[in-house]
Scaffold this motif. Sequence first.
Motif, PDB file in Angstrom:
ATOM      1  N   PRO A  17      38.197  45.153  58.202  1.00 10.75           N
ATOM      2  CA  PRO A  17      37.864  46.031  57.077  1.00 10.75           C
ATOM      3  C   PRO A  17      38.921  45.999  55.974  1.00 10.75           C
ATOM      4  O   PRO A  17      38.589  45.939  54.786  1.00 10.75           O
ATOM      5  N   ALA A  18      40.189  46.030  56.352  1.00 18.66           N
ATOM      6  CA  ALA A  18      41.262  46.000  55.358  1.00 18.66           C
ATOM      7  C   ALA A  18      41.289  44.668  54.619  1.00 18.66           C
ATOM      8  O   ALA A  18      41.495  44.624  53.398  1.00 18.66           O
ATOM      9  N   ARG A  19      41.070  43.563  55.337  1.00 23.34           N
ATOM     10  CA  ARG A  19      41.059  42.250  54.678  1.00 23.34           C
ATOM     11  C   ARG A  19      39.892  42.142  53.703  1.00 23.34           C
ATOM     12  O   ARG A  19      40.018  41.578  52.614  1.00 23.34           O
ATOM     13  N   THR A  20      38.751  42.691  54.087  1.00 13.54           N
ATOM     14  CA  THR A  20      37.564  42.612  53.240  1.00 13.54           C
ATOM     15  C   THR A  20      37.772  43.333  51.914  1.00 13.54           C
ATOM     16  O   THR A  20      37.294  42.882  50.866  1.00 13.54           O
ATOM     17  N   LEU A  21      38.491  44.436  51.937  1.00 12.05           N
ATOM     18  CA  LEU A  21      38.666  45.252  50.724  1.00 12.05           C
ATOM     19  C   LEU A  21      39.963  44.954  49.981  1.00 12.05           C
ATOM     20  O   LEU A  21      40.331  45.696  49.063  1.00 12.05           O
ATOM     21  N   LYS A  23      40.841  42.773  47.699  1.00 11.78           N
ATOM     22  CA  LYS A  23      40.713  42.596  46.250  1.00 11.78           C
ATOM     23  C   LYS A  23      40.346  43.906  45.564  1.00 11.78           C
ATOM     24  O   LYS A  23      40.765  44.160  44.429  1.00 11.78           O
ATOM     25  N   LEU A  24      39.564  44.736  46.237  1.00 10.46           N
ATOM     26  CA  LEU A  24      39.244  46.040  45.674  1.00 10.46           C
ATOM     27  C   LEU A  24      40.511  46.882  45.543  1.00 10.46           C
ATOM     28  O   LEU A  24      40.719  47.564  44.534  1.00 10.46           O
ATOM     29  N   ILE A  25      41.382  46.847  46.547  1.00  5.47           N
ATOM     30  CA  ILE A  25      42.628  47.602  46.489  1.00  5.47           C
ATOM     31  C   ILE A  25      43.501  47.081  45.348  1.00  5.47           C
ATOM     32  O   ILE A  25      44.151  47.862  44.635  1.00  5.47           O
ATOM     33  N   ASP A  26      43.514  45.773  45.132  1.00  9.61           N
ATOM     34  CA  ASP A  26      44.225  45.212  43.981  1.00  9.61           C
ATOM     35  C   ASP A  26      43.668  45.776  42.674  1.00  9.61           C
ATOM     36  O   ASP A  26      44.412  46.093  41.745  1.00  9.61           O
ATOM     37  N   ARG A  27      42.346  45.903  42.613  1.00  9.97           N
ATOM     38  CA  ARG A  27      41.700  46.436  41.404  1.00  9.97           C
ATOM     39  C   ARG A  27      42.096  47.891  41.174  1.00  9.97           C
ATOM     40  O   ARG A  27      42.382  48.302  40.050  1.00  9.97           O
ATOM     41  N   ASP A 186      35.485  50.762  37.135  1.00 11.15           N
ATOM     42  CA  ASP A 186      34.290  50.001  37.495  1.00 11.15           C
ATOM     43  C   ASP A 186      34.701  48.812  38.360  1.00 11.15           C
ATOM     44  O   ASP A 186      35.442  47.936  37.916  1.00 11.15           O
ATOM     45  N   ILE A 187      34.227  48.780  39.578  1.00  9.93           N
ATOM     46  CA  ILE A 187      34.588  47.719  40.522  1.00  9.93           C
ATOM     47  C   ILE A 187      33.578  46.577  40.517  1.00  9.93           C
ATOM     48  O   ILE A 187      33.705  45.635  41.295  1.00  9.93           O
ATOM     49  N   PRO A 192      32.371  42.497  48.033  1.00 11.05           N
ATOM     50  CA  PRO A 192      33.148  41.335  48.488  1.00 11.05           C
ATOM     51  C   PRO A 192      32.530  40.707  49.732  1.00 11.05           C
ATOM     52  O   PRO A 192      31.789  41.359  50.474  1.00 11.05           O
ATOM     53  N   ALA A 193      32.847  39.453  49.949  1.00 15.49           N
ATOM     54  CA  ALA A 193      32.397  38.775  51.159  1.00 15.49           C
ATOM     55  C   ALA A 193      33.073  39.398  52.375  1.00 15.49           C
ATOM     56  O   ALA A 193      34.239  39.797  52.320  1.00 15.49           O
ATOM     57  N   ILE A 194      32.345  39.506  53.466  1.00 10.65           N
ATOM     58  CA  ILE A 194      32.888  40.082  54.688  1.00 10.65           C
ATOM     59  C   ILE A 194      33.880  39.109  55.314  1.00 10.65           C
ATOM     60  O   ILE A 194      33.566  37.936  55.528  1.00 10.65           O
ATOM     61  N   SER A 195      35.068  39.608  55.616  1.00 13.56           N
ATOM     62  CA  SER A 195      36.132  38.757  56.153  1.00 13.56           C
ATOM     63  C   SER A 195      36.061  38.697  57.677  1.00 13.56           C
ATOM     64  O   SER A 195      36.953  39.144  58.390  1.00 13.56           O
ATOM     65  N   THR A 196      34.953  38.136  58.178  1.00 14.43           N
ATOM     66  CA  THR A 196      34.791  37.951  59.620  1.00 14.43           C
ATOM     67  C   THR A 196      34.517  36.481  59.907  1.00 14.43           C
ATOM     68  O   THR A 196      33.587  35.914  59.343  1.00 14.43           O
ATOM     69  N   SER A 197      35.301  35.873  60.752  1.00  7.40           N
ATOM     70  CA  SER A 197      35.136  34.454  61.044  1.00  7.40           C
ATOM     71  C   SER A 197      33.980  34.233  62.015  1.00  7.40           C
ATOM     72  O   SER A 197      33.548  35.146  62.722  1.00  7.40           O
TER      73      SER A 197
END
Length: 247
Positions: A17-21, A23-27, A186-187, A192-197
Amino acid sequence: MTFPDIKVAYARVPGCPARTLSKLIDRLSSSALACKSGMAASRSRGTSSAGNSSQRKPDPALVWHRDADLYTARDLQRKLPDAFVFALIQNPFERVADSFVSVIESEAPLPTFFADNGFSKDMSLDQFAARVATTSDMSCDNQLRTQTSILKHEGRIVPDLILSMDRLHLQWSRLRGQLWERSNVDIGPKAPAISTSARVQELAQALTKSPAARELRRRFARDYVLLDTSWNGATPVRSASPIRISA
């Protein structure tokens, strides 16, 4: 993780979950810096020059230190009670599979908690799952702690909005609307793409047939309730006014 200048907080669930978000946290960090820069410019040079200051791009090296504060739930309640808090959660079997990959299958040394609590690098997935199922939630590493425990304080779920990895693309507009309404951030329309391998997905599926599957479901029972609540849209949100943002 809290951004006081825009009154937004992210209740971080570690791992996927943290990896997926990220870029949002950067925003949000950029928005917080722009807000802070704008307020500082307004105080020093007047409102007319603040607009230009708020458009500057933040120094990536300073974003974390200057614009995000680490608050406990108690701190948040005391210092920023009107903040909008959101979280992203994951299917428990995927979390266990992700932990197996990062802890057991990786080349990194076994983290201290795992080394001290009966885990080893030569464990099979079933052995790992069985150990997880019998590990106390109160004392375990956050990778294996129930998400409900991570997000709860004094018997209450802290986030105003909880999103699920399984339906993030469907729920993204809710998060976008809330952030726009509360913080004028505005995000964008695309989640974002889900960060699950593929490996994690494969192992999560294998866990459903593991001898420890029943115990794992019992161990993470509250997280399944939380997922159901998120999927049904019943997670509490303080404001339900309609938001329109151009795509």
